[in-house]
Write a protein that holds these residues in place. Structure first.
Motif, mmCIF file in Angstrom:
data_model
loop_
_atom_site.group_PDB
_atom_site.id
_atom_site.type_symbol
_atom_site.label_atom_id
_atom_site.label_comp_id
_atom_site.label_asym_id
_atom_site.label_seq_id
_atom_site.Cartn_x
_atom_site.Cartn_y
_atom_site.Cartn_z
ATOM 1 N N ALA A 115 20.788 15.535 48.521
ATOM 2 C CA ALA A 115 19.776 15.460 47.456
ATOM 3 C C ALA A 115 19.564 14.030 46.971
ATOM 4 O O ALA A 115 18.464 13.674 46.551
ATOM 5 C CB ALA A 115 20.163 16.366 46.296
ATOM 6 N N GLY A 116 20.577 13.193 47.058
ATOM 7 C CA GLY A 116 20.442 11.797 46.656
ATOM 8 C C GLY A 116 19.463 11.017 47.516
ATOM 9 O O GLY A 116 19.060 9.903 47.160
ATOM 10 N N TYR A 117 19.066 11.589 48.640
ATOM 11 C CA TYR A 117 18.104 10.969 49.542
ATOM 12 C C TYR A 117 16.656 11.204 49.088
ATOM 13 O O TYR A 117 15.728 10.651 49.653
ATOM 14 C CB TYR A 117 18.326 11.531 50.954
ATOM 15 C CG TYR A 117 17.686 10.748 52.066
ATOM 16 C CD1 TYR A 117 18.239 9.547 52.517
ATOM 17 C CD2 TYR A 117 16.536 11.212 52.699
ATOM 18 C CE1 TYR A 117 17.655 8.838 53.542
ATOM 19 C CE2 TYR A 117 15.943 10.504 53.728
ATOM 20 C CZ TYR A 117 16.506 9.316 54.144
ATOM 21 O OH TYR A 117 15.929 8.614 55.156
ATOM 22 N N ALA A 118 16.465 12.018 48.037
ATOM 23 C CA ALA A 118 15.105 12.357 47.573
ATOM 24 C C ALA A 118 14.258 11.122 47.254
ATOM 25 O O ALA A 118 13.082 11.072 47.647
ATOM 26 C CB ALA A 118 15.168 13.308 46.388
ATOM 27 N N PRO A 119 14.781 10.101 46.549
ATOM 28 C CA PRO A 119 13.933 8.918 46.287
ATOM 29 C C PRO A 119 13.468 8.211 47.566
ATOM 30 O O PRO A 119 12.344 7.710 47.625
ATOM 31 C CB PRO A 119 14.834 8.003 45.450
ATOM 32 C CG PRO A 119 15.829 8.931 44.829
ATOM 33 C CD PRO A 119 16.058 10.008 45.851
ATOM 34 N N ILE A 120 14.304 8.208 48.588
ATOM 35 C CA ILE A 120 13.910 7.592 49.863
ATOM 36 C C ILE A 120 12.821 8.436 50.518
ATOM 37 O O ILE A 120 11.862 7.905 51.081
ATOM 38 C CB ILE A 120 15.134 7.417 50.781
ATOM 39 C CG1 ILE A 120 16.085 6.389 50.158
ATOM 40 C CG2 ILE A 120 14.722 7.005 52.194
ATOM 41 C CD1 ILE A 120 17.441 6.303 50.792
ATOM 42 N N SER A 121 12.946 9.761 50.408
ATOM 43 C CA SER A 121 11.915 10.642 50.950
ATOM 44 C C SER A 121 10.591 10.439 50.226
ATOM 45 O O SER A 121 9.528 10.420 50.853
ATOM 46 C CB SER A 121 12.354 12.101 50.835
ATOM 47 O OG SER A 121 13.488 12.330 51.645
ATOM 48 N N LEU A 122 10.646 10.281 48.914
ATOM 49 C CA LEU A 122 9.418 10.015 48.152
ATOM 50 C C LEU A 122 8.757 8.724 48.604
ATOM 51 O O LEU A 122 7.531 8.661 48.773
ATOM 52 C CB LEU A 122 9.719 9.980 46.655
ATOM 53 C CG LEU A 122 10.057 11.330 46.020
ATOM 54 C CD1 LEU A 122 10.639 11.139 44.625
ATOM 55 C CD2 LEU A 122 8.826 12.232 45.990
ATOM 56 N N ARG A 123 9.552 7.684 48.818
ATOM 57 C CA ARG A 123 8.994 6.407 49.304
ATOM 58 C C ARG A 123 8.401 6.586 50.701
ATOM 59 O O ARG A 123 7.333 6.055 51.003
ATOM 60 C CB ARG A 123 10.070 5.328 49.294
ATOM 61 C CG ARG A 123 9.631 3.982 49.894
ATOM 62 C CD ARG A 123 8.362 3.396 49.267
ATOM 63 N NE ARG A 123 8.519 3.067 47.890
ATOM 64 C CZ ARG A 123 8.899 1.888 47.419
ATOM 65 N NH1 ARG A 123 9.169 0.907 48.248
ATOM 66 N NH2 ARG A 123 9.001 1.699 46.135
ATOM 67 N N SER A 124 9.078 7.349 51.553
ATOM 68 C CA SER A 124 8.550 7.612 52.896
ATOM 69 C C SER A 124 7.189 8.297 52.817
ATOM 70 O O SER A 124 6.266 7.937 53.553
ATOM 71 C CB SER A 124 9.523 8.488 53.694
ATOM 72 O OG SER A 124 10.725 7.813 53.940
ATOM 73 N N LEU A 125 7.050 9.271 51.917
ATOM 74 C CA LEU A 125 5.773 9.963 51.749
ATOM 75 C C LEU A 125 4.688 9.016 51.239
ATOM 76 O O LEU A 125 3.537 9.078 51.696
ATOM 77 C CB LEU A 125 5.930 11.152 50.806
ATOM 78 C CG LEU A 125 6.745 12.321 51.372
ATOM 79 C CD1 LEU A 125 7.092 13.309 50.265
ATOM 80 C CD2 LEU A 125 6.012 13.004 52.513
ATOM 81 N N GLU A 126 5.040 8.132 50.318
ATOM 82 C CA GLU A 126 4.075 7.131 49.846
ATOM 83 C C GLU A 126 3.632 6.234 50.991
ATOM 84 O O GLU A 126 2.453 5.907 51.122
ATOM 85 C CB GLU A 126 4.689 6.284 48.735
ATOM 86 C CG GLU A 126 4.911 7.018 47.439
ATOM 87 C CD GLU A 126 5.721 6.205 46.434
ATOM 88 O OE1 GLU A 126 6.121 5.059 46.737
ATOM 89 O OE2 GLU A 126 5.961 6.722 45.333
#
Length: 140
Positions: A115-126
């Motif tokens: 779950a700590g990877y969520a901010p990286i996933s958000l950046r990937s989506l951006e």
């Protein structure tokens, strides 16, 4: 519209991080299965060496993360959804949902222990949105 929610996947409960884009699902799918593009949209993938440029079930290789190369294996790739194992640990699933009218949802399905990877996933989506909708290079 970006959202984060818990979902049930074939691999069990996952944290889904997703975004709706104004692009055809086929374009989004091609961007996430082409290994040469991974460093363009992922803020942590700095390089890729793979047996296949366009992944499929069984594709293997390694990704360069900050300071280290790690092995990966694509465990499934069908119906606009793929999963993988990185260093033999289940990692994020990737999915594209066709919403019609040249719109789609790109979703990353994170194992709950990641779950700590969520901010990286958000950046990937951006980054994917910038590449696919605006044609701009990704921001790291």
């Amino acid at each position: 519209m970006t959202r984060v929610r818990t979902v049930r996947t074939p691999e069990g409960s996952r944290l889904e991080v997703s975004n709706v884009l104004s692009v055809p699902a086929t374009d989004a799918w091609e961007a996430i299965v082409d290994t040469t593009l991974w460093p363009e949209w992922s803020p942590v993938v700095l390089g890729v060496e793979a047996t296949d440029r366009r992944i499929r079930t069984g594709t293997t290789g390694r990704v360069r993360l900050p300071g280290v190369w790690v092995p990966f294996r694509i465990t499934s790739c069908a119906d606009r959804r793929w999963t993988w194992r990185v260093t033999e640990i289940p990692a994020a699933g990737h999915r594209v949902d066709d919403l019609g009218d040249d719109r789609c949802r790109i979703a990353f399905e994170l194992p709950l222990h990641q779950a700590g990877y969520a901010p990286i996933s958000l950046r990937s989506l951006e980054n994917l949105e910038a590449i696919l909708e605006d044609g701009k290079p990704a921001v790291r």
